[in-house]
Design a protein around this motif. Structure first.
Motif, PDB file in Angstrom:
ATOM      1  N   GLN A  38      20.719  48.136  44.696  1.00  0.00           N
ATOM      2  CA  GLN A  38      19.859  48.804  45.542  1.00  0.00           C
ATOM      3  C   GLN A  38      20.451  48.570  47.072  1.00  0.00           C
ATOM      4  OE1 GLN A  38      18.230  46.846  43.874  1.00  0.00           O
ATOM      5  NE2 GLN A  38      16.625  45.793  45.108  1.00  0.00           N
ATOM      6  N   GLY A  39      21.026  47.091  47.107  1.00  0.00           N
ATOM      7  CA  GLY A  39      21.495  46.470  48.359  1.00  0.00           C
ATOM      8  C   GLY A  39      22.418  45.475  48.238  1.00  0.00           C
ATOM      9  N   PHE A  40      23.651  45.715  48.907  1.00  0.00           N
ATOM     10  CA  PHE A  40      24.754  44.714  48.722  1.00  0.00           C
ATOM     11  C   PHE A  40      25.386  44.391  50.222  1.00  0.00           C
ATOM     12  CE2 PHE A  40      29.298  43.555  48.283  1.00  0.00           C
ATOM     13  CZ  PHE A  40      29.246  42.480  47.562  1.00  0.00           C
ATOM     14  N   GLU A  41      25.746  43.186  50.600  1.00  0.00           N
ATOM     15  CA  GLU A  41      26.438  42.825  51.698  1.00  0.00           C
ATOM     16  C   GLU A  41      27.362  41.634  51.529  1.00  0.00           C
ATOM     17  OE1 GLU A  41      24.168  42.759  55.307  1.00  0.00           O
ATOM     18  OE2 GLU A  41      24.848  40.667  55.704  1.00  0.00           O
ATOM     19  N   ILE A  42      28.529  41.559  52.020  1.00  0.00           N
ATOM     20  CA  ILE A  42      29.417  40.512  52.068  1.00  0.00           C
ATOM     21  C   ILE A  42      29.981  40.279  53.554  1.00  0.00           C
ATOM     22  CG2 ILE A  42      31.512  41.941  51.416  1.00  0.00           C
ATOM     23  CD1 ILE A  42      32.352  39.436  49.684  1.00  0.00           C
ATOM     24  N   GLY A  43      30.086  38.852  53.818  1.00  0.00           N
ATOM     25  CA  GLY A  43      30.444  38.449  55.113  1.00  0.00           C
ATOM     26  C   GLY A  43      31.073  37.299  55.113  1.00  0.00           C
ATOM     27  N   VAL A  44      31.198  36.912  56.340  1.00  0.00           N
ATOM     28  CA  VAL A  44      31.894  35.285  56.585  1.00  0.00           C
ATOM     29  C   VAL A  44      30.813  34.736  57.814  1.00  0.00           C
ATOM     30  CG1 VAL A  44      34.149  35.871  56.060  1.00  0.00           C
ATOM     31  CG2 VAL A  44      33.339  36.323  58.351  1.00  0.00           C
ATOM     32  N   ARG A  45      30.619  33.577  57.916  1.00  0.00           N
ATOM     33  CA  ARG A  45      30.200  32.931  58.841  1.00  0.00           C
ATOM     34  C   ARG A  45      30.553  31.401  59.095  1.00  0.00           C
ATOM     35  NH1 ARG A  45      26.688  28.893  57.232  1.00  0.00           N
ATOM     36  NH2 ARG A  45      26.239  28.509  55.070  1.00  0.00           N
ATOM     37  N   ALA A  46      30.445  30.951  60.331  1.00  0.00           N
ATOM     38  CA  ALA A  46      30.975  29.813  60.604  1.00  0.00           C
ATOM     39  C   ALA A  46      30.140  29.276  61.810  1.00  0.00           C
ATOM     40  CB  ALA A  46      32.476  29.839  61.114  1.00  0.00           C
ATOM     41  N   SER A  54      26.284  12.922  62.848  1.00  0.00           N
ATOM     42  CA  SER A  54      27.735  13.280  62.830  1.00  0.00           C
ATOM     43  C   SER A  54      27.860  14.772  63.356  1.00  0.00           C
ATOM     44  CB  SER A  54      28.355  12.884  61.634  1.00  0.00           C
ATOM     45  OG  SER A  54      29.789  13.157  61.563  1.00  0.00           O
ATOM     46  N   THR A  55      28.842  15.036  63.883  1.00  0.00           N
ATOM     47  CA  THR A  55      29.136  16.570  64.232  1.00  0.00           C
ATOM     48  C   THR A  55      30.150  17.243  63.476  1.00  0.00           C
ATOM     49  OG1 THR A  55      28.497  16.322  66.525  1.00  0.00           O
ATOM     50  CG2 THR A  55      29.727  18.430  65.857  1.00  0.00           C
ATOM     51  N   GLY A  56      29.945  18.301  62.693  1.00  0.00           N
ATOM     52  CA  GLY A  56      31.070  18.875  61.694  1.00  0.00           C
ATOM     53  C   GLY A  56      31.173  20.257  61.665  1.00  0.00           C
ATOM     54  N   PHE A  57      32.073  20.786  61.125  1.00  0.00           N
ATOM     55  CA  PHE A  57      32.383  22.186  60.931  1.00  0.00           C
ATOM     56  C   PHE A  57      31.830  22.576  59.720  1.00  0.00           C
ATOM     57  CE2 PHE A  57      34.845  25.464  58.801  1.00  0.00           C
ATOM     58  CZ  PHE A  57      34.716  26.681  59.534  1.00  0.00           C
ATOM     59  N   THR A  58      31.167  23.959  59.611  1.00  0.00           N
ATOM     60  CA  THR A  58      30.744  24.554  58.467  1.00  0.00           C
ATOM     61  C   THR A  58      31.151  26.027  58.466  1.00  0.00           C
ATOM     62  OG1 THR A  58      28.797  24.971  56.973  1.00  0.00           O
ATOM     63  CG2 THR A  58      28.427  24.879  59.456  1.00  0.00           C
ATOM     64  N   GLY A  59      31.528  26.619  57.362  1.00  0.00           N
ATOM     65  CA  GLY A  59      31.842  27.948  57.402  1.00  0.00           C
ATOM     66  C   GLY A  59      32.455  28.464  56.040  1.00  0.00           C
ATOM     67  N   GLY A  60      32.277  29.868  55.652  1.00  0.00           N
ATOM     68  CA  GLY A  60      32.971  30.331  54.508  1.00  0.00           C
ATOM     69  C   GLY A  60      32.382  31.679  54.389  1.00  0.00           C
ATOM     70  N   ILE A  61      32.175  31.953  53.134  1.00  0.00           N
ATOM     71  CA  ILE A  61      31.774  33.772  52.697  1.00  0.00           C
ATOM     72  C   ILE A  61      30.508  33.634  52.227  1.00  0.00           C
ATOM     73  CG2 ILE A  61      32.389  35.289  51.141  1.00  0.00           C
ATOM     74  CD1 ILE A  61      35.340  34.235  50.975  1.00  0.00           C
ATOM     75  N   TYR A  62      29.776  34.496  52.435  1.00  0.00           N
ATOM     76  CA  TYR A  62      28.363  34.774  51.857  1.00  0.00           C
ATOM     77  C   TYR A  62      28.370  36.122  51.298  1.00  0.00           C
ATOM     78  CZ  TYR A  62      26.949  37.954  55.472  1.00  0.00           C
ATOM     79  OH  TYR A  62      26.784  38.993  56.370  1.00  0.00           O
ATOM     80  N   THR A  63      27.572  36.374  50.434  1.00  0.00           N
ATOM     81  CA  THR A  63      27.079  37.542  49.747  1.00  0.00           C
ATOM     82  C   THR A  63      25.607  37.910  49.678  1.00  0.00           C
ATOM     83  OG1 THR A  63      27.352  36.594  47.519  1.00  0.00           O
ATOM     84  CG2 THR A  63      29.138  37.614  48.351  1.00  0.00           C
ATOM     85  N   TRP A 120      21.153  19.537  59.925  1.00  0.00           N
ATOM     86  CA  TRP A 120      21.006  20.559  60.747  1.00  0.00           C
ATOM     87  C   TRP A 120      22.220  21.382  61.002  1.00  0.00           C
ATOM     88  CZ3 TRP A 120      15.602  22.128  61.056  1.00  0.00           C
ATOM     89  CH2 TRP A 120      14.894  20.849  60.921  1.00  0.00           C
ATOM     90  N   PHE A 121      22.064  22.833  60.820  1.00  0.00           N
ATOM     91  CA  PHE A 121      23.224  23.474  61.410  1.00  0.00           C
ATOM     92  C   PHE A 121      22.959  24.994  61.835  1.00  0.00           C
ATOM     93  CE2 PHE A 121      22.994  24.617  56.353  1.00  0.00           C
ATOM     94  CZ  PHE A 121      23.295  25.912  56.499  1.00  0.00           C
ATOM     95  N   VAL A 122      23.845  25.255  62.585  1.00  0.00           N
ATOM     96  CA  VAL A 122      23.582  26.831  63.140  1.00  0.00           C
ATOM     97  C   VAL A 122      25.015  27.677  62.917  1.00  0.00           C
ATOM     98  CG1 VAL A 122      23.619  28.333  65.348  1.00  0.00           C
ATOM     99  CG2 VAL A 122      22.188  25.872  64.856  1.00  0.00           C
ATOM    100  N   THR A 123      24.892  28.792  62.512  1.00  0.00           N
ATOM    101  CA  THR A 123      26.198  29.442  62.010  1.00  0.00           C
ATOM    102  C   THR A 123      26.014  30.837  62.612  1.00  0.00           C
ATOM    103  OG1 THR A 123      25.549  30.146  59.847  1.00  0.00           O
ATOM    104  CG2 THR A 123      26.914  27.985  60.085  1.00  0.00           C
ATOM    105  N   LEU A 124      27.087  31.490  63.047  1.00  0.00           N
ATOM    106  CA  LEU A 124      27.265  32.846  63.355  1.00  0.00           C
ATOM    107  C   LEU A 124      28.094  33.616  62.391  1.00  0.00           C
ATOM    108  CD1 LEU A 124      26.337  35.138  65.487  1.00  0.00           C
ATOM    109  CD2 LEU A 124      28.361  34.532  66.727  1.00  0.00           C
ATOM    110  N   GLY A 125      27.574  34.677  61.668  1.00  0.00           N
ATOM    111  CA  GLY A 125      28.464  35.261  60.790  1.00  0.00           C
ATOM    112  C   GLY A 125      28.495  36.929  61.311  1.00  0.00           C
ATOM    113  N   TYR A 126      29.628  37.582  60.345  1.00  0.00           N
ATOM    114  CA  TYR A 126      29.707  38.908  60.461  1.00  0.00           C
ATOM    115  C   TYR A 126      29.750  39.490  59.191  1.00  0.00           C
ATOM    116  CZ  TYR A 126      32.106  43.308  61.828  1.00  0.00           C
ATOM    117  OH  TYR A 126      32.361  44.538  62.295  1.00  0.00           O
TER     118      TYR A 126
END
Length: 205
Positions: A21-29, A55-64, A197-203
């Motif tokens: 009934q619901g599907f979504e795929i996107g990226v976030r970083a 320590s400050t680091g990058f995080t990002g990838g694909i979500y569904t 702790w992390f904060v990401t913005l996705g699309y």
């Protein structure tokens, strides 16, 4: 690693059928702030004393995402994580490594915008800091960092049209280090678990 990825992909495919009934795929970083903490005192009682240092680091990838009001959200993420220890003479030693994370979050939407979600995360080391244990005077450190870590994530998210803003906390169940000491007491002195702790913005596509 290949078996785990295959299981994760199979899980995603199965869930897509059961929650059609619901599907979504996107990226976030985004960015994370990580540290390793332990109850032991290390070599001088101050090993984990850098409470305010992260320590400050990058995080990002694909979500569904599968489902609408109630949803399941598997993700495939690359993250930089690290920490800081304090040496015998008060000097700080920082390490940063790259991990492949597979969180599987269950959540609920409150209205059309707010999400609350939590779930387990499997973390796999793909690029370690080779010089960290050498700086601590530990020579036999080939397996010093644990290659697979089980953890958990929880947090809140906001869906604004196609944008996805997430703020989460992550903690580890087992230790970051995997050093074979001569006795259990010494091992406990240096044992430490990661958190971030992390904060990401996705699309969403």
């Amino acid at each position: 690693m290949k078996k785990i990825i295959a299981v994760a992909i199979t899980m995603v495919a199965f869930t897509s059928v059961s929650m059609a009934q619901g599907f979504e795929i996107g990226v976030r970083a985004g960015v994370n702030l990580s540290q390793v903490k332990g109850d032991g005192g290390g070599s001088d009682g101050e090993f984990w004393s850098s409470d305010q240092t992260r320590s400050t680091g990058f995080t990002g990838g694909i979500y569904t995402r599968f489902g609408d009001k109630f949803f399941l959200q598997p993700e495939f993420i690359i993250s930089q994580k690290g920490g800081t220890t304090t040496g015998i003479f008060g000097e700080e030693r920082t390490f940063k490594q790259t991990y492949f994370d597979i969180p599987v979050l269950a959540g609920v939407k409150i209205g059309d915008v707010v999400r609350i979600q939590a779930g387990p995360v499997a973390t796999f080391l793909i690029n370690k800091d080779d010089g960290f244990f050498e700086n601590l005077g530990i020579q036999d450190s080939e397996d010093g960092f644990r290659k697979a870590i089980l953890g958990y994530q929880l947090g809140v998210g906001f869906d604004i049209k196609k944008l996805r803003l997430d703020m989460r906390y992550e903690g580890n169940v087992n230790d970051v280090f995997n050093i074979d000491y001569d006795n259990q007491q010494t091992e406990n002195q240096f044992a430490g678990k990661g958190n971030l702790w992390f904060v990401t913005l996705g699309y969403a596509f």
